[in-house]
Design a protein around this motif. Sequence first.
Motif, PDB file in Angstrom:
ATOM      1  N   THR A   1       1.029  -1.062  -0.013  1.00 35.77           N
ATOM      2  CA  THR A   1       0.141  -0.008   0.197  1.00 35.77           C
ATOM      3  C   THR A   1       1.003   1.334   0.394  1.00 35.77           C
ATOM      4  O   THR A   1       0.700   2.201  -0.649  1.00 35.77           O
ATOM      5  N   LEU A   2       2.147   1.516   0.827  1.00 35.16           N
ATOM      6  CA  LEU A   2       3.336   2.990   1.146  1.00 35.16           C
ATOM      7  C   LEU A   2       3.652   2.777  -0.389  1.00 35.16           C
ATOM      8  O   LEU A   2       3.315   3.972  -0.922  1.00 35.16           O
ATOM      9  N   ALA A   3       3.909   1.876  -1.195  1.00 38.11           N
ATOM     10  CA  ALA A   3       4.689   1.783  -2.189  1.00 38.11           C
ATOM     11  C   ALA A   3       3.916   2.440  -3.039  1.00 38.11           C
ATOM     12  O   ALA A   3       4.188   2.952  -3.845  1.00 38.11           O
ATOM     13  N   ALA A   4       2.573   1.713  -3.099  1.00 40.24           N
ATOM     14  CA  ALA A   4       1.644   2.295  -4.525  1.00 40.24           C
ATOM     15  C   ALA A   4       1.333   3.723  -4.294  1.00 40.24           C
ATOM     16  O   ALA A   4       1.319   4.231  -5.296  1.00 40.24           O
ATOM     17  N   VAL A   5       1.198   3.903  -3.159  1.00 37.33           N
ATOM     18  CA  VAL A   5       0.480   5.484  -2.309  1.00 37.33           C
ATOM     19  C   VAL A   5       2.194   6.346  -3.866  1.00 37.33           C
ATOM     20  O   VAL A   5       2.050   7.347  -3.738  1.00 37.33           O
ATOM     21  N   LEU A   6       3.524   6.145  -2.696  1.00 31.85           N
ATOM     22  CA  LEU A   6       4.192   6.663  -2.930  1.00 31.85           C
ATOM     23  C   LEU A   6       4.918   6.828  -4.642  1.00 31.85           C
ATOM     24  O   LEU A   6       5.085   7.714  -4.951  1.00 31.85           O
ATOM     25  N   LEU A   7       4.434   5.927  -5.907  1.00 32.88           N
ATOM     26  CA  LEU A   7       4.538   5.849  -6.858  1.00 32.88           C
ATOM     27  C   LEU A   7       4.130   6.315  -7.569  1.00 32.88           C
ATOM     28  O   LEU A   7       3.371   6.281  -9.029  1.00 32.88           O
ATOM     29  N   LEU A   8       1.960   6.256  -7.317  1.00 35.90           N
ATOM     30  CA  LEU A   8       1.112   6.912  -7.549  1.00 35.90           C
ATOM     31  C   LEU A   8       1.302   8.435  -8.392  1.00 35.90           C
ATOM     32  O   LEU A   8       1.515   8.919  -8.900  1.00 35.90           O
ATOM     33  N   LEU A   9       2.220   8.665  -7.482  1.00 34.31           N
ATOM     34  CA  LEU A   9       2.111  10.489  -7.119  1.00 34.31           C
ATOM     35  C   LEU A   9       2.890  10.781  -8.162  1.00 34.31           C
ATOM     36  O   LEU A   9       2.678  12.119  -8.707  1.00 34.31           O
ATOM     37  N   PRO A  10       4.192  10.275  -8.333  1.00 34.08           N
ATOM     38  CA  PRO A  10       4.590  11.234  -9.633  1.00 34.08           C
ATOM     39  C   PRO A  10       3.461  10.998 -11.378  1.00 34.08           C
ATOM     40  O   PRO A  10       4.480  12.156 -12.001  1.00 34.08           O
ATOM     41  N   ILE A  11       2.802  10.158 -11.468  1.00 30.50           N
ATOM     42  CA  ILE A  11       2.356  10.131 -12.573  1.00 30.50           C
ATOM     43  C   ILE A  11       1.540  11.567 -12.421  1.00 30.50           C
ATOM     44  O   ILE A  11       1.480  12.576 -13.495  1.00 30.50           O
ATOM     45  N   SER A  12       0.593  11.725 -11.797  1.00 32.85           N
ATOM     46  CA  SER A  12       0.094  13.349 -11.193  1.00 32.85           C
ATOM     47  C   SER A  12       0.755  14.006 -11.391  1.00 32.85           C
ATOM     48  O   SER A  12       0.480  15.576 -11.973  1.00 32.85           O
ATOM     49  N   MET A  13       2.494  14.120 -11.336  1.00 31.64           N
ATOM     50  CA  MET A  13       3.009  15.155 -11.167  1.00 31.64           C
ATOM     51  C   MET A  13       4.145  15.263 -12.687  1.00 31.64           C
ATOM     52  O   MET A  13       3.723  17.004 -13.231  1.00 31.64           O
ATOM     53  N   MET A  14       3.358  14.647 -13.315  1.00 36.74           N
ATOM     54  CA  MET A  14       3.611  14.508 -14.348  1.00 36.74           C
ATOM     55  C   MET A  14       2.511  14.888 -15.627  1.00 36.74           C
ATOM     56  O   MET A  14       3.372  16.015 -16.477  1.00 36.74           O
ATOM     57  N   ILE A  15       1.594  14.838 -15.346  1.00 40.07           N
ATOM     58  CA  ILE A  15       0.586  15.020 -15.628  1.00 40.07           C
ATOM     59  C   ILE A  15      -0.237  16.462 -15.462  1.00 40.07           C
ATOM     60  O   ILE A  15      -0.456  17.235 -17.132  1.00 40.07           O
ATOM     61  N   ILE A  16       0.281  17.177 -14.750  1.00 40.82           N
ATOM     62  CA  ILE A  16      -1.280  18.491 -14.067  1.00 40.82           C
ATOM     63  C   ILE A  16       0.027  19.098 -14.934  1.00 40.82           C
ATOM     64  O   ILE A  16       0.655  19.267 -13.948  1.00 40.82           O
ATOM     65  N   PRO A  17      -1.036  20.584 -15.004  1.00 37.11           N
ATOM     66  CA  PRO A  17      -0.194  21.514 -15.633  1.00 37.11           C
ATOM     67  C   PRO A  17      -0.259  22.735 -14.237  1.00 37.11           C
ATOM     68  O   PRO A  17      -0.803  22.092 -13.198  1.00 37.11           O
ATOM     69  N   LEU A  18       0.659  23.658 -14.173  1.00 43.36           N
ATOM     70  CA  LEU A  18       1.275  24.298 -12.966  1.00 43.36           C
ATOM     71  C   LEU A  18      -0.223  25.694 -13.369  1.00 43.36           C
ATOM     72  O   LEU A  18       0.109  26.210 -14.566  1.00 43.36           O
ATOM     73  N   TYR A  19      -0.672  25.702 -12.271  1.00 41.03           N
ATOM     74  CA  TYR A  19      -1.713  26.866 -12.465  1.00 41.03           C
ATOM     75  C   TYR A  19      -1.371  27.771 -11.210  1.00 41.03           C
ATOM     76  O   TYR A  19      -0.968  27.113 -10.238  1.00 41.03           O
ATOM     77  N   ASP A  20      -2.125  28.257 -12.040  1.00 42.71           N
ATOM     78  CA  ASP A  20      -1.374  29.454 -10.957  1.00 42.71           C
ATOM     79  C   ASP A  20      -2.398  30.002 -10.356  1.00 42.71           C
ATOM     80  O   ASP A  20      -3.668  29.427 -10.257  1.00 42.71           O
ATOM     81  N   THR A  21      -1.432  30.484  -8.858  1.00 48.34           N
ATOM     82  CA  THR A  21      -1.177  31.289  -9.028  1.00 48.34           C
ATOM     83  C   THR A  21       0.534  30.749  -8.645  1.00 48.34           C
ATOM     84  O   THR A  21       1.632  31.492  -8.586  1.00 48.34           O
ATOM     85  N   SER A  22       0.343  30.357  -6.997  1.00 48.42           N
ATOM     86  CA  SER A  22       1.345  29.476  -6.166  1.00 48.42           C
ATOM     87  C   SER A  22       2.236  28.907  -7.491  1.00 48.42           C
ATOM     88  O   SER A  22       3.704  29.302  -6.754  1.00 48.42           O
ATOM     89  N   GLU A  23       2.029  27.459  -7.653  1.00 46.00           N
ATOM     90  CA  GLU A  23       3.074  26.923  -8.471  1.00 46.00           C
ATOM     91  C   GLU A  23       3.885  27.121  -9.262  1.00 46.00           C
ATOM     92  O   GLU A  23       4.946  27.286  -9.452  1.00 46.00           O
TER      93      GLU A  23
END
Length: 522
Positions: free
Chosen positions: A11-33
């Motif tokens: 479970t922990l491994a899946a949680v940690l490894l799923l996150l980079p998928i979102s990191m790669m495909i979600i755009p940087l949304y204004d304003t903070s990021e």
Amino acid sequence: MQRFSKGAWLTLAAVLLLLPISMMIIPLYDTSEPRYAEIARIMAQSGDWITPWFSPGVPFWGKPPLSFWAQALSMKAFGVTEFAARFPSWLCLLLSNGILLAGLRSLRGPRVALWAAIIYSTCTLVYISSGAVLTDPFLALGTTLSMVSFAMAVQHRHPALIQAGDQQRKSTSTQNESSSCWWQYGFFLGLAIGLLAKGPLAVVLSFVPVVVWYALNRKSIEITKALPWGKGLALIAALSLPWYILAEIKTPGFLDYFIVGEHFRRFLDPGWEGDLYGTAHRQMYGTIWLYWLQASFPWGVLMLAAMIGALRSSRLRVAMKATSDDPLCSYWLASALFTPLFFTFSANILWTYILPSLAAFSVLMAIFADEICSRFNLSGRRLLSVAGVVPAVMLVLSAIAWINPDLRNTERSLVRYVMQRDEATVPLFYLSKPPFSAEFYSAGQVREITQSELSQAVEVGTPFYLAIPKSEQKIVADILGKQIDELYSNKRYALVRVPSIKGTPPPTSIQGSLQKTEKIVR
């Protein structure tokens, strides 16, 4: 135990490894990021590792540079992408998990350590911020290191804190005795990380729980001998003080703005107008607790439900009593509650302020979860299923953002549309101050143009692209003298191409941009 450990580790491994998928495909949304990502990009490009720059000629005094250092180095390694900008925050999550696993294995055993890592990683705020371009994950890394290190140092100094009869914990503690020196200095290393990530607030958030816990245990605890205070404070000064001195020398006025403005006026003055880089986030007093519920979801709601259920269930009362009997319970509780209490009477707050308190909350929740499972012979599978709620929701939202990235404010698609036109001599202007996401995705090549400049620029021989706020399309049509031929549009802007019309030279303020021949790059 073996079946639980296997399922929990997966479970922990899946949680940690799923996150980079979102990191790669979600755009940087204004304003903070994109604002923080652009600051890091400028740092990587300019090679100025002392002063983060908000924009050309404007230093960013709002935050110390640790996160920008990490993000700039990541961009140098992986390129100027969303993943590179977010990667350091994900590393902070991995390191925080390592700290919780290593420390709590000695303090409470492997089951509690594993529960703590899973609960911490799947709190809503932790999961989101660990895949975002923010400074807060670095602060949380520092406070988590200090919190666990202090508990380990006190345990080494006072072995009686290990519950009598628990041979597994005693054996684990003996095996880890050789690492006690590292943990003693880990407390001060965590403070240095916090000072370079967020500032003096990190020291307050780490020290107050120590003081509270000592006040409750002063007759049996020698806190002055638990840590090497002299060498530790020297370590903090050696790691963090040089940058503060260099930053003030390079851009005088930094210390007054950052120490006094950001750490006192921001929280004491609800209408503080001294913020140089944004707007005050004025909220009702006590809103931080609503943020706490959101940040700790689903585990915070589950804990509150258990507390209410304990009024009627004797079995839940037994588990809670066992949790409160932990020798370090008051320390974990002080660490979990101090941050929201500290901001209860502050009006200028964000929900990210809760992040440093979630590691301690996760420890308490982990002890309680372990008590529930061991006392009532539960497998833990149902609780593990709770851990999948936030990652599953984020994966769905990531898929939606991948399919339709312009649902929120981002200029990624618009800038990429211009880049893909393969017109090296045609610049991109915004009829407003360019959003940070436009700055980031164009590598700083976009420029602002005013209405008065636009009326002259249409007479210039060199064509250009123009991003128009949707509310001003009619105004631009009048300036151009014809109906706008929209090439692309997102949530905020419509893109047009202004054709070449020979005539008078352009205004000096935009002449250089119009004459650029380099292509807008990613």
